[in-house]
Design an enzyme around this catalytic site. Structure first.
Site, PDB file in Angstrom:
ATOM      1  N   GLY A  38      -4.548  -4.254  -3.758  1.00 47.53           N
ATOM      2  CA  GLY A  38      -5.524  -3.212  -4.081  1.00 47.53           C
ATOM      3  C   GLY A  38      -4.727  -2.000  -4.487  1.00 47.53           C
ATOM      4  CG  HIS A  39      -1.960  -2.076  -7.017  1.00 48.20           C
ATOM      5  ND1 HIS A  39      -1.034  -2.615  -7.863  1.00 48.20           N
ATOM      6  CD2 HIS A  39      -1.696  -2.606  -5.793  1.00 48.20           C
ATOM      7  CE1 HIS A  39      -0.250  -3.433  -7.189  1.00 48.20           C
ATOM      8  NE2 HIS A  39      -0.630  -3.456  -5.935  1.00 48.20           N
ATOM      9  CG  ASP A  60      -1.866  -1.192   1.213  1.00 50.90           C
ATOM     10  OD1 ASP A  60      -2.177  -1.699   0.123  1.00 50.90           O
ATOM     11  OD2 ASP A  60      -2.255  -1.626   2.310  1.00 50.90           O
ATOM     12  CD  GLU A  61       4.700  -0.465  -0.291  1.00 57.07           C
ATOM     13  OE1 GLU A  61       3.861  -0.742  -1.167  1.00 57.07           O
ATOM     14  OE2 GLU A  61       5.289  -1.315   0.398  1.00 57.07           O
ATOM     15  CB  SER A 114       3.558  11.009  -4.231  1.00 58.38           C
ATOM     16  OG  SER A 114       2.154  11.006  -4.282  1.00 58.38           O
ATOM     17  CB  VAL A 115       2.393  16.482  -2.589  1.00 60.64           C
ATOM     18  CG1 VAL A 115       3.873  16.607  -2.288  1.00 60.64           C
ATOM     19  CG2 VAL A 115       2.090  16.970  -4.013  1.00 60.64           C
ATOM     20  CG  ASN A 128      -2.665 -10.746  -2.455  1.00 58.45           C
ATOM     21  OD1 ASN A 128      -2.667 -10.532  -3.663  1.00 58.45           O
ATOM     22  ND2 ASN A 128      -1.623 -11.265  -1.834  1.00 58.45           N
ATOM     23  CE  LYS A 146       2.337  -2.443  -4.349  1.00 56.11           C
ATOM     24  NZ  LYS A 146       2.125  -2.075  -2.942  1.00 56.11           N
ATOM     25  N   GLY A 147       0.019   1.720  -7.324  1.00 59.33           N
ATOM     26  CA  GLY A 147      -0.959   1.951  -8.397  1.00 59.33           C
ATOM     27  C   GLY A 147      -0.850   3.356  -8.943  1.00 59.33           C
ATOM     28  NE  ARG A 172      -3.821   0.517   3.493  1.00 62.71           N
ATOM     29  CZ  ARG A 172      -4.036   1.350   2.473  1.00 62.71           C
ATOM     30  NH1 ARG A 172      -3.759   2.633   2.574  1.00 62.71           N
ATOM     31  NH2 ARG A 172      -4.520   0.890   1.331  1.00 62.71           N
ATOM     32  CB  THR A 174      -9.654  -6.229   3.614  1.00 67.33           C
ATOM     33  OG1 THR A 174      -8.623  -5.374   4.135  1.00 67.33           O
ATOM     34  CG2 THR A 174      -9.027  -7.427   2.925  1.00 67.33           C
ATOM     35  N   GLY A 180       3.932  12.366   1.697  1.00 71.19           N
ATOM     36  CA  GLY A 180       4.573  13.377   2.537  1.00 71.19           C
ATOM     37  C   GLY A 180       3.541  14.380   3.032  1.00 71.19           C
ATOM     38  CD  GLN A 200       0.768  -8.852  -2.519  1.00 74.63           C
ATOM     39  OE1 GLN A 200       1.457  -9.524  -3.259  1.00 74.63           O
ATOM     40  NE2 GLN A 200      -0.496  -8.562  -2.811  1.00 74.63           N
TER      41      GLN A 200
HETATM   42  P1  GDP Z   1      -0.743   0.330  -3.543  1.00 78.93           P
HETATM   43  O1  GDP Z   1      -1.328  -0.950  -3.060  1.00 78.93           O
HETATM   44  O2  GDP Z   1       0.737   0.409  -3.316  1.00 78.93           O
HETATM   45  O3  GDP Z   1      -1.116   0.661  -4.953  1.00 78.93           O
HETATM   46  O4  GDP Z   1      -1.376   1.472  -2.623  1.00 78.93           O
HETATM   47  P2  GDP Z   1      -2.926   1.601  -2.206  1.00 78.93           P
HETATM   48  O5  GDP Z   1      -3.696   2.083  -3.367  1.00 78.93           O
HETATM   49  O6  GDP Z   1      -3.385   0.364  -1.531  1.00 78.93           O
HETATM   50  O7  GDP Z   1      -2.826   2.685  -1.059  1.00 78.93           O
HETATM   51  C1  GDP Z   1      -2.294   3.938  -1.267  1.00 78.93           C
HETATM   52  C2  GDP Z   1      -3.364   4.970  -0.896  1.00 78.93           C
HETATM   53  O8  GDP Z   1      -2.770   6.237  -0.769  1.00 78.93           O
HETATM   54  C3  GDP Z   1      -4.423   5.126  -1.959  1.00 78.93           C
HETATM   55  O9  GDP Z   1      -5.631   5.460  -1.348  1.00 78.93           O
HETATM   56  C4  GDP Z   1      -3.889   6.280  -2.808  1.00 78.93           C
HETATM   57  O10 GDP Z   1      -4.931   6.989  -3.464  1.00 78.93           O
HETATM   58  C5  GDP Z   1      -3.272   7.136  -1.745  1.00 78.93           C
HETATM   59  N1  GDP Z   1      -2.106   7.945  -2.157  1.00 78.93           N
HETATM   60  C6  GDP Z   1      -1.118   7.617  -3.013  1.00 78.93           C
HETATM   61  N2  GDP Z   1      -0.171   8.569  -3.021  1.00 78.93           N
HETATM   62  C7  GDP Z   1      -0.578   9.517  -2.133  1.00 78.93           C
HETATM   63  C8  GDP Z   1       0.002  10.729  -1.666  1.00 78.93           C
HETATM   64  O11 GDP Z   1       1.085  11.149  -2.056  1.00 78.93           O
HETATM   65  N3  GDP Z   1      -0.705  11.423  -0.731  1.00 78.93           N
HETATM   66  C9  GDP Z   1      -1.906  10.992  -0.247  1.00 78.93           C
HETATM   67  N4  GDP Z   1      -2.519  11.737   0.657  1.00 78.93           N
HETATM   68  N5  GDP Z   1      -2.467   9.849  -0.666  1.00 78.93           N
HETATM   69  C10 GDP Z   1      -1.796   9.111  -1.580  1.00 78.93           C
HETATM   70  P1  IMO Z   2      -0.888  -4.181  -2.250  1.00 77.59           P
HETATM   71  O1  IMO Z   2      -0.408  -4.735  -3.566  1.00 77.59           O
HETATM   72  C1  IMO Z   2      -1.026  -4.618   2.072  1.00 77.59           C
HETATM   73  C2  IMO Z   2      -1.142  -8.681   3.679  1.00 77.59           C
HETATM   74  C3  IMO Z   2      -2.403  -9.129   4.366  1.00 77.59           C
HETATM   75  C4  IMO Z   2      -1.824 -10.108   5.368  1.00 77.59           C
HETATM   76  C5  IMO Z   2      -0.707 -10.772   4.581  1.00 77.59           C
HETATM   77  C6  IMO Z   2      -1.083 -12.080   3.919  1.00 77.59           C
HETATM   78  O2  IMO Z   2      -2.175  -3.475  -2.313  1.00 77.59           O
HETATM   79  O3  IMO Z   2       0.202  -3.401  -1.582  1.00 77.59           O
HETATM   80  P2  IMO Z   2      -2.596 -12.763   1.842  1.00 77.59           P
HETATM   81  O4  IMO Z   2      -4.015 -12.431   1.510  1.00 77.59           O
HETATM   82  O5  IMO Z   2      -1.605 -12.319   0.823  1.00 77.59           O
HETATM   83  O6  IMO Z   2      -2.423 -14.198   2.213  1.00 77.59           O
HETATM   84  O7  IMO Z   2      -2.298 -11.913   3.177  1.00 77.59           O
HETATM   85  O8  IMO Z   2      -0.339  -9.839   3.584  1.00 77.59           O
HETATM   86  N1  IMO Z   2      -1.333  -8.165   2.306  1.00 77.59           N
HETATM   87  C7  IMO Z   2      -1.248  -6.881   1.972  1.00 77.59           C
HETATM   88  N2  IMO Z   2      -1.077  -5.784   2.733  1.00 77.59           N
HETATM   89  N3  IMO Z   2      -1.095  -4.489   0.740  1.00 77.59           N
HETATM   90  C8  IMO Z   2      -1.241  -5.578  -0.038  1.00 77.59           C
HETATM   91  O9  IMO Z   2      -1.192  -5.517  -1.386  1.00 77.59           O
HETATM   92  C9  IMO Z   2      -1.368  -6.839   0.574  1.00 77.59           C
HETATM   93  N4  IMO Z   2      -1.552  -8.097   0.108  1.00 77.59           N
HETATM   94  C10 IMO Z   2      -1.511  -8.896   1.181  1.00 77.59           C
HETATM   95  O10 IMO Z   2      -3.044  -8.051   4.997  1.00 77.59           O
HETATM   96  O11 IMO Z   2      -1.240  -9.422   6.442  1.00 77.59           O
HETATM   97 MG    MG Z   3      -2.876  -1.615  -1.822  1.00 75.30          MG
END
Ligand code: GDP
Ligand code: IMO
Ligand code: MG
Length: 422
Positions: free
Chosen positions: A39-40, A12-13, A411-412, A37, A15-16, A304, A300, A331, A223
């Protein structure tokens, strides 16, 4: 050459968002591991999109998107993703290809995931319950079903045998899991029919050819490094290699064909699911990060867990992946903090260490922090580095010095446009 984009923390950094920003420079975007698993999230024109299996380059005309052999696909979730895209008039058939070697998540894999978690009780992984673990177990156990199997007439026989075996296995767990397999199967078979409308390819061959033709390829990780099956916080990890090597096995890319390795991290740390998290906060600061950062799982909806940036863990991820450039996300969420803390070492059973040890459970590890001044300025409207507050420049400079890798994107905000290149 194939560039990699990898999450360096617990997922959830962002990436998407970054894949979407970078896609204009690439011909092919390919997922190489994980499954639904993930969610981007990406945002543009005021619309937020969440993708689980489909690569995050799908909204760009110029790029082909590939779901690689290392990915596990749940046809049911995949169909829902396609349904969500329908209104955007994307030419899916010519823009989205699926590897024949990708494994299928069966409804019974999901049930096994639930049974396994229920049987573990308090020690549960906190899995997303998407069937990831059981599907990769069948893959390495050499029992799995692959996308390519669907091209054979008798695929339902294979399906039946595997599903029957799974049902018996669910019984072994001796937990109360309610389900109606007949209903789940109707949904599954319908979704398989949808999946079969897409183009199945020998993705490694497609990627060899693309490389020969000088096409630019970006591999999109799912992940993060600390969830890697080998290098993460085992057993609280996912079941695939989320690190750089995963792109080699998950796409058929030779190690000497890897170009840039883009490592992406949040300016703080989050984790969803169970497992150790040394810099986790249980106070107002952690609550503020979660609230301002809107830290809820994109797959899910679970809140977090939040904490300060952990440089010990981040350095480890940079090393394992050979990161060549960094991207710092969110940031903006830290604006308004009087001070910020960055973990630079651990007190590990009384000894100060600066590497990630075998076990980072709270009883062994206390983080040692460097305190830095925070910034007040709202970052979300900024368009260039020259507008950064001094404290943010200091934060970035400190991280670059410690990690010895340049931070090329800051990213801001969640939108495509809220991205500052340095
Ligand atoms: P991914 O799994 O690495 O693609 O990340 P997720 O989509 O699960 O979670 C990142 C969340 O942070 C999403 O809700 C994005 O819309 C949001 N996001 C991404 N970059 C930024 C940012 O620079 N600032 C803020 N406030 N939100 C961000
Ligand atoms: P993205 O790509 C954050 C976590 C789950 C659990 C562990 C194992 O959006 O960054 P699993 O369903 O893979 O067997 O779960 O890994 N997990 C993630 N946490 N972002 C994800 O993907 C994740 N995919 C799995 O919460 O702790
Ligand atoms: Mg995610």
């Amino acid at each position: 050459m194939v560039d990699l984009l990898l999450g360096l923390q617990w997922g959830d950094e962002g990436k998407g968002k970054i894949v979407d920003v970078l896609t204009k420079d690439y011909d092919i975007i390919a997922r190489f591991q994980g499954g639904p698993n993930a969610g981007h999230t990406l945002e543009f024109d005021g619309i937020k999109h969440v993708l689980h299996t489909i690569p995050s380059g799908i909204f760009h005309e110029n790029a082909v998107n590939i779901v690689g052999n290392g990915v596990v696909i749940d046809p049911v979730i995949f169909k829902k993703e396609l349904d969500n895209l329908e209104k955007f008039n994307i030419d899916i058939i010519s823009k989205l290809f699926i590897s024949r070697k990708a494994h299928l998540i069966l409804p019974t894999h999901r049930l096994l995931d639930a049974a396994s978690e229920a049987a573990k009780g308090k020690a549960k992984i906190g899995s997303t319950l998407k069937g990831i673990g059981p599907t990769y177990m069948d893959k390495t156990g050499r029992n799995g079903m692959r996308v390519g199997d669907l091209e054979f007439k008798d695929w339902k026989k294979k399906y039946r045998a595997l599903a029957d075996k799974h049902e018996a296995m669910i019984g072994f767990y001796n937990v109360d899991i309610q389900y109606n397999l007949a209903e789940l199967e109707i949904e599954f078979f319908e979704a398989v029919s949808t999946l079969k409308q897409l183009k199945f390819i020998d993705s490694e061959e497609y990627i060899f050819k693309a490389q020969d033709q000088g096409k630019k390829i970006l591999a999109e990780g799912a992940q993060g490094s600390l969830l890697d099956i080998d290098f993460g916080t085992y057993p609280y990890v996912t079941s695939s290699n989320t690190t750089a090597a995963g792109a080699c096995t998950g796409l058929g890319v030779a190690p000497n064909k890897i170009g840039r390795v883009l490592g992406i991290f949040k300016a703080y740390t989050t984790r969803v699911g169970s497992g150790p998290f040394p810099t986790e906060l249980f106070d107002n600061d952690g609550e503020t990060m979660g609230r301002v950062g809107n830290e809820f799982g994109a797959t899910t909806g679970r809140p977090r867990r939040c904490g300060w940036l952990d440089l010990v863990a981040l350095k480890y991820a940079v090393q394992i992946n050979g990161v060549t450039e960094l991207m710092m996300m969110k940031g903006d969420v830290l604006s308004g903090f009087k001070y910020l803390k960055v973990c630079t070492a651990y007190n590990y059973n009384g000894e100060e260490i600066s590497h990630l040890p075998y076990n980072i459970e709270a009883k062994n590890v206390t983080p040692i922090y460097k305190e830095m001044k925070g910034w007040d300025k709202d970052l979300t409207k900024l368009t260039s580095e020259s507008e950064f507050p001094e404290e943010l420049n200091e934060y970035i400079a400190f991280l670059e010095k410690e990690l010895n890798v340049p931070i090329k994107i800051v990213s801001v905000g969640p939108d495509r446009t809220q991205t500052i290149h340095r």
